[in-house]
Every structure is written in C-alpha cells, then in structure tokens.
Design a protein around this motif. Structure first.
Motif, PDB file in Angstrom:
ATOM      1  N   SER A  72     -29.770  -6.097 -25.845  1.00 36.85           N
ATOM      2  CA  SER A  72     -29.037  -5.027 -26.523  1.00 36.85           C
ATOM      3  C   SER A  72     -27.783  -4.592 -25.779  1.00 36.85           C
ATOM      4  O   SER A  72     -26.948  -3.898 -26.347  1.00 36.85           O
ATOM      5  CB  SER A  72     -29.952  -3.812 -26.733  1.00 36.85           C
ATOM      6  N   VAL A  73     -27.656  -4.974 -24.499  1.00 38.76           N
ATOM      7  CA  VAL A  73     -26.470  -4.612 -23.721  1.00 38.76           C
ATOM      8  C   VAL A  73     -26.042  -5.799 -22.858  1.00 38.76           C
ATOM      9  O   VAL A  73     -26.802  -6.756 -22.654  1.00 38.76           O
ATOM     10  CB  VAL A  73     -26.727  -3.385 -22.811  1.00 38.76           C
ATOM     11  N   GLU A  95     -15.362 -17.493 -33.443  1.00 39.33           N
ATOM     12  CA  GLU A  95     -15.122 -18.909 -33.658  1.00 39.33           C
ATOM     13  C   GLU A  95     -16.141 -19.502 -34.618  1.00 39.33           C
ATOM     14  O   GLU A  95     -15.826 -20.338 -35.459  1.00 39.33           O
ATOM     15  CB  GLU A  95     -15.169 -19.645 -32.315  1.00 39.33           C
ATOM     16  N   ARG A  96     -17.385 -19.075 -34.505  1.00 39.32           N
ATOM     17  CA  ARG A  96     -18.437 -19.619 -35.358  1.00 39.32           C
ATOM     18  C   ARG A  96     -18.530 -18.889 -36.692  1.00 39.32           C
ATOM     19  O   ARG A  96     -19.248 -19.330 -37.584  1.00 39.32           O
ATOM     20  CB  ARG A  96     -19.785 -19.528 -34.638  1.00 39.32           C
ATOM     21  N   GLY A  97     -17.845 -17.746 -36.770  1.00 42.29           N
ATOM     22  CA  GLY A  97     -17.867 -16.987 -38.020  1.00 42.29           C
ATOM     23  C   GLY A  97     -19.195 -16.332 -38.308  1.00 42.29           C
ATOM     24  O   GLY A  97     -19.556 -16.097 -39.458  1.00 42.29           O
ATOM     25  N   THR A  98     -19.955 -16.045 -37.260  1.00 44.77           N
ATOM     26  CA  THR A  98     -21.269 -15.434 -37.468  1.00 44.77           C
ATOM     27  C   THR A  98     -21.179 -13.946 -37.733  1.00 44.77           C
ATOM     28  O   THR A  98     -22.112 -13.350 -38.255  1.00 44.77           O
ATOM     29  CB  THR A  98     -22.166 -15.670 -36.241  1.00 44.77           C
ATOM     30  N   GLY A  99     -20.088 -13.315 -37.318  1.00 39.23           N
ATOM     31  CA  GLY A  99     -19.925 -11.879 -37.536  1.00 39.23           C
ATOM     32  C   GLY A  99     -20.749 -11.023 -36.599  1.00 39.23           C
ATOM     33  O   GLY A  99     -20.924  -9.839 -36.826  1.00 39.23           O
ATOM     34  N   ILE A 100     -21.297 -11.624 -35.502  1.00 41.59           N
ATOM     35  CA  ILE A 100     -22.083 -10.850 -34.545  1.00 41.59           C
ATOM     36  C   ILE A 100     -21.136  -9.983 -33.715  1.00 41.59           C
ATOM     37  O   ILE A 100     -20.182 -10.478 -33.132  1.00 41.59           O
ATOM     38  CB  ILE A 100     -22.895 -11.777 -33.617  1.00 41.59           C
ATOM     39  N   GLU A 101     -21.412  -8.704 -33.646  1.00 41.94           N
ATOM     40  CA  GLU A 101     -20.538  -7.797 -32.905  1.00 41.94           C
ATOM     41  C   GLU A 101     -20.825  -7.882 -31.411  1.00 41.94           C
ATOM     42  O   GLU A 101     -21.939  -8.172 -30.980  1.00 41.94           O
ATOM     43  CB  GLU A 101     -20.737  -6.360 -33.397  1.00 41.94           C
ATOM     44  N   GLU A 102     -19.779  -7.642 -30.631  1.00 38.25           N
ATOM     45  CA  GLU A 102     -19.917  -7.662 -29.181  1.00 38.25           C
ATOM     46  C   GLU A 102     -20.819  -6.511 -28.744  1.00 38.25           C
ATOM     47  O   GLU A 102     -20.675  -5.382 -29.193  1.00 38.25           O
ATOM     48  CB  GLU A 102     -18.528  -7.534 -28.546  1.00 38.25           C
ATOM     49  N   LEU A 103     -21.746  -6.822 -27.846  1.00 32.48           N
ATOM     50  CA  LEU A 103     -22.700  -5.812 -27.395  1.00 32.48           C
ATOM     51  C   LEU A 103     -22.051  -4.865 -26.406  1.00 32.48           C
ATOM     52  O   LEU A 103     -21.129  -5.242 -25.677  1.00 32.48           O
ATOM     53  CB  LEU A 103     -23.903  -6.503 -26.738  1.00 32.48           C
ATOM     54  N   PRO A 104     -22.525  -3.609 -26.348  1.00 36.90           N
ATOM     55  CA  PRO A 104     -21.961  -2.653 -25.397  1.00 36.90           C
ATOM     56  C   PRO A 104     -22.326  -3.033 -23.963  1.00 36.90           C
ATOM     57  O   PRO A 104     -23.331  -3.711 -23.713  1.00 36.90           O
ATOM     58  CB  PRO A 104     -22.606  -1.327 -25.809  1.00 36.90           C
TER      59      PRO A 104
END
Length: 304
Positions: A72-73, A95-104
């Motif tokens: 989670s971090v 790059e992969r287009g997964t849309g995963i947001e950067e974790l804090p």
C-alpha cells in the motif's frame, strides 16, 4: 479548562451572524486547537485531532496513523524510492496502460506498519486509522495561537461557502431580490443577504441607472461552484427575466392555465411575448395584461 459559558455565547453569535449551524463553529474551534497543538508540540506532517468536551470544557488530543503494508506504500531508501513487491511505478503503469496509480511514500509521521499496529490493536487492517492518545496540553505560544486563528477563519469560510452553495444550487432560472451594494468596472454587485451576487455589464438593462441601497429583482443566471466563494451570476436583461416576472404576477400562468410559448427582447426597449391558453374560455392576452393593465404595468415598472 475553557470558560464554556463565554465560549457557547461566542459560538451562538458567530453562527447567527454567518447563518451556519453552531456545531459547525464548534468543530472549527476543535480543528483550530488541534492545529495549535501540532504547531507547538508535534511535527508538521502529523495528523492531530482534538476533542473539546461540551460539559466540562476539558481537552483531549490524539494522533491519527494509517495502517500500511508493503503493498500500500513505497519506501524511500537513501534518497531513492525502493518499491516493494506487489507495486508498480507510475511510469510502468502508464507504459502498459494499466491505469494503476502511484502509491504514496511511507511517512512515519502518518503511517504505521501493520505488524506494529496489531501490537496496539489486534484486529487492525490495512487502511484503518489508528488513534494514538497524546499528552494533554493547554498552553500555546503566540505562533501556535495565530495558526489556530487562521484555521478557525478558514474552516468558517468553508462552512459558510458550503451553506451558501446548498441554498442556491438548483435555483438557477429563478427570481431573487437584493440590494445594490456597489458598482465596479461596469459590473454591479448585489447584496443578497448571506451572499453577494454579481451582474456583469452585458447583463444590465441599457440605460438603467443603479443606486446604492436600491432593492431590485434579478434573474439567477448561474451558480459558479469552482470559485472560493460561490459566484452568483445575475441578470436583468435575460428574456426569461420578463417571463419569470409575469409568472409572479399572473396566477393563470402559475396555475398552468396560460403558457408563454416564446419571448424575444430588446432590453431597455421592448419585449414581445407569444402566449396561449390551455383552457377554453381563458383569454391569454387579458390574463397577462390584467384589469386596466395592472399586471403588465407591474412588470414594466420593475423593468423601469
């Protein structure tokens, strides 16, 4: 301990002046005291909460920490972000287009590892907010007191803004009344009581002169919510302003016996209205004009 009688009187006075709930003012004071406590005794990045007891006037403080694990971090090591297993960087995600947001990034002032959290609270889960009691303090320095004052003002502005927004959002297209407050660069500012509206130059009636304190009716054109204070855009030149005035003066329109089909207007000069009757025997023209022209005269008097 705080002087609760004096505090409650002040809260009631502020609530009445600003037209907001006393509980909202009370919450703003608690947030301000928490900000002063953090400024004086804790670190800047910590999440501090305060509770002011209504009956005793006592203060209690606690710190909020969010339970986290390696999924989670992210953790910073020697100035480089070392991403633990189960995470993906923002670049890789894009790059992969997964849309995963950067974790804090893990912050010891705001986060606590799941293992440590379960030593305090056995059933703690990732994402939970853990409350850690703090020592009670009541003495604050000048800088902390100033910070508390700023927080109170900010919170009150936010509460007042939300209250005004709730009152006017959804009322676009209605007639409201207010007093002329001031003129500035061609725009007219209107005092609506708890809020201030603005009528731009192109929304005024050509040739109409406005006096400070003069009370007039206006057409609520739009409510701008994205500004710091909800912007109420008013108009007196809009064609629907005339039709709304007729709705207020003509009971047949309000009772849905007569309908205004179309309207065209040259503000300050003339207006043409097409009206039709929905019920046989009701004269649409006579309804709008009124006995001896009383209804249409009420509208023209408002338009000057």
């Amino acid at each position: 301990m705080l002087d609760l009688k004096a505090l409650n009187r002040a809260i009631e006075q502020i609530a009445q002046e600003r037209g907001i709930e006393p509980q909202a003012v009370f919450s703003a004071i608690e947030s301000a005291i928490a900000a002063a406590y953090r400024k004086e005794y804790r670190k800047k990045g910590e999440i501090i909460k305060c509770r002011l007891e209504h009956k005793t006037g006592g203060l209690s403080f606690w710190q909020i920490k969010i339970v986290a694990d390696e999924n989670s971090v992210r953790v910073k090591e020697e100035g480089v972000e070392a991403e633990k297993r189960g995470t993906k960087s923002k670049v890789e995600a894009d790059e992969r287009g997964t849309g995963i947001e950067e974790l804090p990034i893990y912050n010891p002032d705001r986060h606590i590892w799941l293992k440590e959290a379960r030593e305090i609270k056995p059933d703690a889960q990732v994402g939970d907010e853990l409350e850690l009691p703090l020592e009670q303090e009541a003495e604050f320095g000048r800088i902390a007191s100033q910070a508390a004052k700023q927080v109170i003002l900010q919170k009150l502005r936010e509460v007042e803004r939300d209250s005004v927004k709730k009152e006017y959002v959804g009322k676009e297209g209605q007639i409201i009344s207010g007093a002329v407050q001031r003129m500035e660069r061609g725009s007219v500012y209107i005092d609506l009581g708890r809020a201030t509206g603005i009528m731009f130059y192109n929304e005024t009636i050509p040739g109409e002169h406005y006096r400070i304190g003069e009370r007039l009716r206006f057409y609520l054109l739009a409510v701008q919510e994205e500004t710091k204070i909800p912007g109420l855009i008013l108009s007196r030149s809009h064609p629907k302003f005339v039709s709304k005035l007729f709705e207020m003066e003509v009971p047949e329109i309000h009772d849905d016996l007569v309908e205004i089909k179309a309207i065209t207007r040259e503000p300050g000069s003339r207006t043409k209205i097409a009206a039709a009757s929905k019920v046989e025997g009701v004269d649409p023209i006579g309804s709008l004009v009124g006995q001896r022209g009383t209804r249409v005269m009420s509208v023209t008097n408002e338009l000057g």
